[in-house]
Design a protein around this motif. Structure first.
Motif, mmCIF file in Angstrom:
data_model
loop_
_atom_site.group_PDB
_atom_site.id
_atom_site.type_symbol
_atom_site.label_atom_id
_atom_site.label_comp_id
_atom_site.label_asym_id
_atom_site.label_seq_id
_atom_site.Cartn_x
_atom_site.Cartn_y
_atom_site.Cartn_z
ATOM 1 N N ASN A 11 0.802 3.211 -13.437
ATOM 2 C CA ASN A 11 2.106 2.958 -14.056
ATOM 3 C C ASN A 11 2.919 1.899 -13.302
ATOM 4 N N CYS A 12 2.252 0.799 -12.967
ATOM 5 C CA CYS A 12 2.929 -0.298 -12.273
ATOM 6 C C CYS A 12 3.064 -1.503 -13.200
ATOM 7 N N GLN A 13 4.088 -2.309 -12.931
ATOM 8 C CA GLN A 13 4.290 -3.577 -13.624
ATOM 9 C C GLN A 13 4.105 -4.683 -12.595
ATOM 10 N N ILE A 14 3.172 -5.591 -12.877
ATOM 11 C CA ILE A 14 2.695 -6.503 -11.833
ATOM 12 C C ILE A 14 2.673 -7.934 -12.348
ATOM 13 N N SER A 31 0.827 -1.202 0.000
ATOM 14 C CA SER A 31 0.000 0.000 0.000
ATOM 15 C C SER A 31 0.863 1.255 0.000
ATOM 16 N N GLY A 32 0.481 2.222 -0.842
ATOM 17 C CA GLY A 32 1.118 3.532 -0.820
ATOM 18 C C GLY A 32 2.568 3.555 -1.236
ATOM 19 N N LEU A 33 2.980 2.626 -2.089
ATOM 20 C CA LEU A 33 4.392 2.560 -2.493
ATOM 21 C C LEU A 33 4.629 3.387 -3.750
ATOM 22 N N LYS A 34 5.836 3.979 -3.843
ATOM 23 C CA LYS A 34 6.227 4.730 -5.035
ATOM 24 C C LYS A 34 7.648 4.355 -5.438
ATOM 25 N N ASN A 76 4.386 3.731 -10.088
ATOM 26 C CA ASN A 76 5.721 3.460 -10.663
ATOM 27 C C ASN A 76 6.438 2.324 -9.933
ATOM 28 N N CYS A 77 5.706 1.263 -9.624
ATOM 29 C CA CYS A 77 6.290 0.135 -8.880
ATOM 30 C C CYS A 77 6.336 -1.124 -9.741
ATOM 31 N N ASP A 98 -9.991 1.217 -10.709
ATOM 32 C CA ASP A 98 -9.401 2.555 -10.764
ATOM 33 C C ASP A 98 -7.886 2.517 -10.973
ATOM 34 N N CYS A 99 -7.444 1.638 -11.846
ATOM 35 C CA CYS A 99 -6.015 1.557 -12.178
ATOM 36 C C CYS A 99 -5.800 2.079 -13.601
ATOM 37 N N LYS A 100 -4.590 2.607 -13.859
ATOM 38 C CA LYS A 100 -4.296 3.061 -15.217
ATOM 39 C C LYS A 100 -2.820 2.880 -15.545
ATOM 40 N N ASP A 101 -2.576 2.688 -16.835
ATOM 41 C CA ASP A 101 -1.212 2.557 -17.361
ATOM 42 C C ASP A 101 -0.406 1.472 -16.649
#
Length: 362
Positions: free
Chosen positions: A100-103, A55-58, A81-82, A116-119
């Motif tokens: 902007n995360c890669q998961i 949670s709340g990581l950048k 950006n995680c 509510d996610c994007k990119d």
């Protein structure tokens, strides 16, 4: 029937309630002091939600190693950006407000829900896949049921492709078959007239170009390969247009080597330029066999009691002849259904997959 925990406990003889199960009550041998009783519910491992939350990581690379989630629920929220890697199986996963995360998400027994996610770029294996209010997600997907998008735009999908040594067992622990993957059969719950909210990634899309291998020292210990030929999930064309009007249906019956045999045939056929369109693992009954195998049904009905069948559809000019030849050479001691001719093969494919879709409620 009432909930187990709501039932009253029976009084023991004499009208007294029996004591709850306990362990370790009595005197301490060393001090002589009375020890507090330990009840059975005290002995269970305590679950700390923080161990199952990002949670709340950048601008961070984080993850969980194999064995560290072990079927629990997981939450990912408010990350930006995680790079996030869950190298284990889980019960359900929700991903909220990530940008902007890669998961990477290992096998999920139930549902994965992006809101509510994007990119974001993702690799996901699950029973159910759903998005709501998302924009520009690119997903390499393995999903046992029809994926659903809702109020989402710019969605792109490709076939799951990934390998690490523990992944096959994690699929089994999550109750997922590597052959049941409807990655391209997307249902748009909120279509907009004249617009298309989703599409397919290019056939040449390579997973490492979207979700790279983890860079942290801890996660490098997981021996990941993104080589498509090593993928745990067979890579299928799905809903992409077929290259040929000739397909061939092959069905393996349950046994000790069913999965290995199916994978061997996939390797043999794809190495000769034929394309794997779709796969399915499903239970069949005698009446299903008559519908699917027609005149050959009586030969295969006794095999159905052993467990689910694995079906493969190959496409390409000469697919039937090549498939029959390969099965005769490589699996000569194994009973396998293979379409007899180009003329009958198209009906075989339709018969089997119409039956399978009804079985799986699709």
């Amino acid at each position: 029937m009432g909930c187990l925990f709501s039932r009253r406990r029976k009084p023991a003889q004499g009208g007294q309630l029996p004591p709850p199960q306990q362990a370790g009550a009595g005197q301490d041998a060393a001090t002589g002091e009375q020890k507090a009783p330990q009840y059975s519910w005290d002995l269970r491992a305590k679950i700390d939600p923080k161990d199952y939350t990002f949670s709340g990581l950048k601008n961070e690379t984080v993850g969980r190693l194999p064995g560290k989630v072990a079927g629990q629920q997981f939450v990912i929220q408010d990350c930006e950006n995680c790079q996030i890697y869950i190298f284990d199986h889980s019960a359900t996963i929700t991903i909220d407000d990530c940008v902007n995360c890669q998961i990477f998400l290992g096998p999920i027994k139930g549902s994965v829900f992006f809101r509510d996610c994007k990119d974001c770029k993702c690799v996901v294996a699950c029973q159910q896949f759903r998005t709501r209010d998302c924009r520009k997600l690119e997903v390499f997907l393995c999903c046992a049921t029809q994926p659903i998008i809702e109020s989402s735009t710019g969605m792109k999908f490709g076939c799951f492709q990934y390998y690490y040594p523990e992944l096959a067992l994690q699929f089994k622990d999550a109750g997922l078959s590597i052959f049941n993957n409807t990655w391209s059969n997307i249902h748009d719950f909120t279509p907009v007239s004249g617009e298309n909210n989703w599409g397919l990634l290019p056939e040449t899309a390579a997973v490492q170009d979207y979700v790279p291998l983890p860079s942290s020292e801890e996660l490098k210990a997981v021996r990941v390969s993104t080589d498509a030929t090593k993928s745990i999930i067979p890579i299928t064309r799905g809903r992409r247009q077929k290259n040929s009007d000739e397909s061939c249906l092959t069905v393996f019956f349950a046994g000790d080597y069913t999965t290995a045999n199916a994978r061997k045939l996939i390797d043999e056929m794809t190495s000769k330029g034929f394309q794997l369109v779709q796969t399915k693992e499903v239970l069949m009954k005698a009446e299903d066999a008559h519908r699917v195998f027609q005149q050959s049904a009586l030969e295969f009905i006794p095999l159905l009691e052993k467990g689910p069948v694995v079906a493969l559809e190959f496409n390409g000019d000469g697919a039937v002849e090549q498939c029959r030849s390969t099965v005769n050479e490589v699996f000569s001691g194994t009973k396998v259904f293979v379409s007899e001719s180009k003329a009958s093969a198209s009906q075989d494919v339709d018969n089997f997959y119409n039956f399978a879709d009804m079985q799986m409620g699709m």
